[in-house]
Design a protein around this motif. Structure first.
Motif, short mmCIF file in Angstrom:
data_model
loop_
_atom_site.label_atom_id
_atom_site.label_comp_id
_atom_site.label_asym_id
_atom_site.label_seq_id
_atom_site.Cartn_x
_atom_site.Cartn_y
_atom_site.Cartn_z
N ALA A 80 31.03 58.30 53.67
CA ALA A 80 29.91 57.64 53.01
C ALA A 80 30.33 56.27 52.47
O ALA A 80 29.55 55.31 52.51
CB ALA A 80 29.37 58.51 51.90
N GLU A 81 31.54 56.17 51.96
CA GLU A 81 32.04 54.88 51.47
C GLU A 81 32.10 53.86 52.61
O GLU A 81 31.75 52.69 52.43
CB GLU A 81 33.41 55.06 50.84
CG GLU A 81 33.40 55.84 49.53
CD GLU A 81 34.80 56.10 49.01
OE1 GLU A 81 35.77 55.56 49.60
OE2 GLU A 81 34.94 56.84 48.01
N HIS A 82 32.55 54.30 53.78
CA HIS A 82 32.59 53.40 54.93
C HIS A 82 31.19 52.92 55.30
O HIS A 82 30.98 51.74 55.62
CB HIS A 82 33.21 54.12 56.14
CG HIS A 82 34.67 54.44 55.99
ND1 HIS A 82 35.54 53.66 55.28
CD2 HIS A 82 35.40 55.49 56.46
CE1 HIS A 82 36.75 54.18 55.32
NE2 HIS A 82 36.69 55.30 56.02
N LEU A 83 30.21 53.84 55.26
CA LEU A 83 28.84 53.47 55.60
C LEU A 83 28.25 52.51 54.57
O LEU A 83 27.49 51.59 54.92
CB LEU A 83 27.97 54.72 55.71
CG LEU A 83 28.29 55.64 56.89
CD1 LEU A 83 27.43 56.90 56.82
CD2 LEU A 83 28.06 54.92 58.22
N ALA A 84 28.59 52.70 53.31
CA ALA A 84 28.12 51.78 52.28
C ALA A 84 28.73 50.40 52.47
O ALA A 84 28.06 49.37 52.29
CB ALA A 84 28.44 52.33 50.89
N VAL A 88 24.97 50.45 55.56
CA VAL A 88 24.08 51.53 55.98
C VAL A 88 23.54 52.27 54.76
O VAL A 88 22.34 52.58 54.69
CB VAL A 88 24.83 52.51 56.91
CG1 VAL A 88 23.92 53.66 57.32
CG2 VAL A 88 25.36 51.78 58.14
N LEU A 89 24.40 52.58 53.81
CA LEU A 89 23.99 53.22 52.56
C LEU A 89 23.96 52.18 51.44
O LEU A 89 24.75 51.22 51.47
CB LEU A 89 24.97 54.34 52.19
CG LEU A 89 25.07 55.52 53.15
CD1 LEU A 89 26.10 56.53 52.64
CD2 LEU A 89 23.72 56.19 53.34
N PRO A 90 23.09 52.34 50.46
CA PRO A 90 23.06 51.40 49.33
C PRO A 90 24.38 51.40 48.58
O PRO A 90 25.04 52.44 48.46
CB PRO A 90 21.92 51.95 48.44
CG PRO A 90 21.08 52.78 49.35
CD PRO A 90 22.03 53.37 50.36
N HIS A 91 24.72 50.24 48.06
CA HIS A 91 25.94 50.12 47.26
C HIS A 91 25.87 51.06 46.06
O HIS A 91 24.87 51.11 45.36
CB HIS A 91 26.12 48.68 46.78
CG HIS A 91 27.32 48.48 45.90
ND1 HIS A 91 28.60 48.51 46.38
CD2 HIS A 91 27.41 48.27 44.55
CE1 HIS A 91 29.45 48.32 45.38
NE2 HIS A 91 28.76 48.18 44.27
N GLY A 92 26.91 51.82 45.85
CA GLY A 92 26.98 52.73 44.71
C GLY A 92 26.44 54.11 44.99
O GLY A 92 26.67 55.04 44.20
N LEU A 93 25.72 54.30 46.09
CA LEU A 93 25.14 55.61 46.37
C LEU A 93 26.21 56.68 46.62
O LEU A 93 26.08 57.80 46.12
CB LEU A 93 24.18 55.55 47.55
CG LEU A 93 23.45 56.86 47.86
CD1 LEU A 93 22.56 57.27 46.69
CD2 LEU A 93 22.62 56.74 49.13
N PRO A 94 27.29 56.38 47.38
CA PRO A 94 28.31 57.42 47.58
C PRO A 94 28.87 57.98 46.27
O PRO A 94 29.10 59.19 46.16
CB PRO A 94 29.39 56.70 48.39
CG PRO A 94 28.64 55.66 49.15
CD PRO A 94 27.59 55.18 48.19
N SER A 95 29.04 57.13 45.29
CA SER A 95 29.53 57.62 43.98
C SER A 95 28.47 58.46 43.29
O SER A 95 28.78 59.49 42.67
CB SER A 95 29.91 56.44 43.09
OG SER A 95 30.98 55.71 43.65
N ALA A 96 27.21 58.04 43.40
CA ALA A 96 26.13 58.75 42.71
C ALA A 96 25.92 60.15 43.26
O ALA A 96 25.49 61.05 42.53
CB ALA A 96 24.84 57.94 42.81
N VAL A 97 26.19 60.35 44.55
CA VAL A 97 25.97 61.67 45.16
C VAL A 97 27.29 62.28 45.64
O VAL A 97 27.31 63.13 46.53
CB VAL A 97 24.96 61.58 46.32
CG1 VAL A 97 23.60 61.10 45.82
CG2 VAL A 97 25.47 60.67 47.44
N HIS A 98 28.37 61.89 44.99
CA HIS A 98 29.70 62.37 45.40
C HIS A 98 29.79 63.89 45.36
O HIS A 98 30.36 64.52 46.27
CB HIS A 98 30.78 61.76 44.51
CG HIS A 98 32.18 62.16 44.90
ND1 HIS A 98 32.78 63.34 44.47
CD2 HIS A 98 33.11 61.55 45.68
CE1 HIS A 98 33.98 63.44 44.98
NE2 HIS A 98 34.21 62.36 45.72
N ALA A 99 29.24 64.50 44.35
CA ALA A 99 29.33 65.96 44.22
C ALA A 99 28.64 66.66 45.39
O ALA A 99 29.17 67.64 45.94
CB ALA A 99 28.70 66.41 42.89
N GLU A 100 27.48 66.17 45.78
CA GLU A 100 26.76 66.78 46.90
C GLU A 100 27.50 66.57 48.22
O GLU A 100 27.56 67.47 49.06
CB GLU A 100 25.35 66.19 47.00
CG GLU A 100 24.41 66.61 45.87
CD GLU A 100 24.51 65.71 44.64
OE1 GLU A 100 25.47 64.90 44.56
OE2 GLU A 100 23.62 65.79 43.78
#
Length: 378
Positions: A80-84, A88-100
């Motif tokens: 997800a970090e690579h996609l951000a 592809v993904l919004p900046h900061g989203l991988p951290s926000a949904v890291h648990a999922e």
């Protein structure tokens, strides 16, 4: 009379088992589901989040639990970090949904077979995959699960041997799960699986998700036919990178991909016009794709005219909401007792099941009728 409060009802949870679970489409779907469920992002591109589906009894996004198979070992949070980083993904989203993402990653099991792997028979692979899915459903205490193939395109089989996509498809049905083939790969379309598909009592849909160039063709083709304009030639070019670009650099895989694109034109125009689709792997483009179409057509008194289109988009962001739609639709179809191929879902595919129309308007009407059936319990 007891005054103790009754225990709260625990909402049912449903599994989405992704074949190719660490790929770009799967990662985007998992991260996107978590973001939309938490109210961090709007459900843009999700037809099932608009009327009339909001009253069709579909599983909620918050009820979905993800797992899957993959031959890759890059953890989902890192993917997800690579996609951000690539937009592809919004900046900061991988951290926000890291648990999922981490929770889904823990539910990913090794896939296969790799090219040339003869260590197990087809039956052994099918049972291994089916056991993984059954274990996922049991361990997570799920009310049901759906299997969705979002792996890279494979060449059409030529030797009668079940390809990986068909092994996964057979495993899905053996595990008692509806199945969606979002790829052009063979999946349940292998003749050897016809008896299993017919006897499974499960709904299934596919194949090859319609996200960009073919989506546009399914609109423009009927337009020319309805206006009685003769299409002489229709040529196209796709430039893309990422895993899909690498996979489609194989001419056999590209041929499997192009078959659905050609079917749309043949169905909507009445005959296939001259011209071909070319697919070029451009690694520097990553998950972004550019598709050009050049359409030569005749007007009144033979006047020769041309329409050119350019589609630029991110395949993962276009595909992910459709994957979530299809997962929810098949889970609901299973719940209301629908079985077999679901041509009503042709709206989502280049190569829909049965004799479904390839014209987007007709497909959308069929999808709306399907929504009413799901709402009424079929």
């Amino acid at each position: 009379m007891s005054t103790e409060p009754s225990p709260a009802t625990v909402p049912a949870r449903f599994g989405v088992w992704l074949v190719g679970a660490r790929g770009s489409v799967a990662t985007t779907a998992i991260a996107g589901c978590a973001a939309v469920a938490a109210g961090l992002q709007p459900p843009t591109g999700m037809v099932t989040e608009a009327p009339p589906f909001t009253s069709s009894g579909l599983p909620s996004l918050s009820s979905l639990v993800f797992g899957g198979h993959d031959t890759l070992d890059c953890p989902l949070p890192k993917r997800a970090e690579h996609l951000a980083a690539g937009g592809v993904l919004p900046h900061g989203l991988p951290s926000a949904v890291h648990a999922e993402l981490a929770a889904a990653d823990r539910e990913i099991r090794p896939g296969g077979p790799l090219h040339g792997d003869t260590t197990r028979s087809a039956e052994e692979w099918i049972e291994t995959f089916a056991a993984d899915i059954r274990d996922f459903v049991h361990r997570q205490d799920l009310a049901g699960a759906v299997v969705v193939n979002v792996a890279s395109t494979e060449p059409a089989p030529t030797d009668g041997i079940l390809p990986p996509s068909s092994l996964y498809a057979a495993a899905a049905l053996r595990a008692g799960c509806p199945y969606v083939n979002f790829t052009p790969s063979t999946g349940l379309h292998h003749p050897a699986l016809a008896p299993l598909a017919e006897s499974s009592g499960l709904p299934y849909a596919g194949r090859d998700g319609k996200t960009g160039q073919t989506l546009l063709r399914s609109v423009l083709g009927p337009m020319f036919a309805q206006r009685a304009l003769t299409v002489r030639a229709w040529s196209g070019t796709n430039l893309l990178g990422g895993g899909d670009g690498a996979a489609l650099a194989d001419p056999a895989a590209a041929a499997a991909k192009n078959a659905g694109k050609e079917r749309v034109l043949a169905d909507t125009l009445g005959a296939a016009p001259q011209g071909e689709v070319h697919i070029d792997d451009v690694p520097a483009l990553g998950d972004w794709k550019t598709a050009w179409d050049h359409i030569a057509f005749d007007g009144f008194l033979g006047a020769r005219m041309v329409l050119q289109t350019t589609w630029q988009g991110c395949d993962s962001a276009l595909a992910a909401p459709l994957v979530l739609d299809l997962a929810r639709l098949l889970l609901r179809a299973r719940a209301v007792g629908l079985t077999g191929p679901r041509p009503e879902l042709g709206f989502y595919f280049k190569d829909p099941d049965g004799d479904a129309s390839s014209a987007l308007g007709e497909q959308y009407a069929a999808l709306m009728d399907f929504a009413a059936r799901l709402r009424d319990g079929a």
